[in-house]
Design a protein around this motif. Structure first.
Motif: not given
Length: 348
Positions: A313-315
């Motif tokens: 995911d983005d993180e």
């Protein structure tokens, strides 16, 4: 601090000598695999949660209720005992250098899993998926596919190993379904990727080591496994040690009725390191011969191993570049076996 080079980078371990810490087995969890055979959805969900916890926190686990007949396991151990008692000339007649695809016998010290060490103190015999020499993948030069080689006049040895390999393929399918559920994927997510798996069965013989031991030359040096997961049958001799997150060696002693399962480097890459590919080693100081049977299971040669959609995911962006299963394993074998990849065109 010592380091171990793996296919996924460098790992650190404490200089803790050769003795593992003896802890209760519940710290290497035991997972009941029965729900993968009964089809109960609620039980499968609980199993998946337990498996996810084991793979994220430990990277090693025991499995019980695996449905592999004890007779199949016993026959393979008996075959290993008989085979490794043969004289050296008989074993060398099927040396791995006579195979294009790393099948057959390897003698003491011919494998070196830890690049900082001096060779592993075991002998082995490997088979894998038996693929005819005229198969298109073999003709195309995908050297991890090909025919097995067998010792002459040893039909019981061949029968035992082929039966065990077949049983492990079936068990691996059930385990892979459990892994998919543990990763919040459809149960059959991996099925299309393992129709022609890189699945290697190895029988191992570890002679005992006595007196003062050089930690650079033990039964098998500190390493992580290369494939998705390994299913290990142990005899009654304790030798397997697992490196925990504190850099301490933990004993993974035999548990009756259970296999040991550990996450491999390919599964770690697939899960973006959510699942831990844990460093381990074996030191046989029992005073007795030790035999074990690992089964290394990975996807098809051309399967691209890259971070799964449920693991990025983005993180948490992907940590590793995509790589085919075959290219990854070939690279690791070349780093481990002195003979691998040399003069393969001349081999049958």
């Amino acid at each position: 601090m010592k380091t171990v080079e793996t296919g996924n980078g460098v790992r650190v371990m404490k200089n803790g000598g050769l003795d593992p810490n003896r802890i209760s087995f519940d710290q290497i969890p035991i997972i009941d695999l029965e729900p993968m055979f009964t089809g109960d959805a609620a039980a499968k969900a609980q199993l998946a949660a337990d498996l996810r916890r084991a793979c994220t926190e430990v990277g090693f686990l025991y499995i019980r209720n695996h449905h592999v007949p004890q007779a199949v396991i016993d026959a393979t151990f008996a075959a290993a005992h008989h085979y490794f008692a043969l004289d050296d000339d008989a074993k060398m007649a099927n040396h791995v250098t006579l195979s294009r695809n790393n099948r057959g016998y390897a003698a003491l010290l011919e494998e070196n899993t830890d690049p900082t060490a001096r060779g592993d103190l075991h002998e082995s015999f490997d088979i894998a998926l038996d693929v005819p020499a005229d198969d298109p993948d073999v003709v195309a030069g995908k050297v991890l596919y090909g025919p097995n080689q067998w010792p002459a006049g040893q039909p019981d040895f061949r029968a035992a190993l082929e039966a065990y390999h077949k049983a492990m393929l079936t068990l691996s399918g059930r385990l892979l379904h459990a892994f998919a559920l543990a990763l919040d994927l459809e149960e059959d997510y991996f099925d299309a990727l393992v129709t022609k798996p890189l699945a290697t069965l190895r029988v191992l013989h570890y002679p005992p080591q006595f007196g003062e031991i050089d930690d650079r030359q033990i039964g098998i040096g500190a390493h992580s496994d290369y494939e998705c997961f390994t299913i290990l049958a142990q005899d009654s001799v304790s030798a397997l040690q697992v490196l925990n997150t504190a850099g301490e060696w933990i004993a993974a002693d035999p548990v009756p009725g259970c296999f040991v399962v550990n996450v491999g480097d390919q599964m770690a890459r697939w899960t973006n390191d959510l699942f831990a590919s844990t460093i381990h080693r074996a030191i046989n100081r029992s005073g007795r011969e030790r035999y074990s049977i690992p089964f290394f299971f990975g996807p098809n040669y051309d399967t691209v191993v890259e971070a799964l959609p449920s693991c990025v995911d983005d993180e948490h962006p992907a940590k590793y570049p995509p790589i085919s299963s075959g290219d990854y394993i070939n690279g690791r074998f070349a780093a481990t076996f002195a003979h691998y990849g040399k003069d393969t065109e001349a081999k049958a």
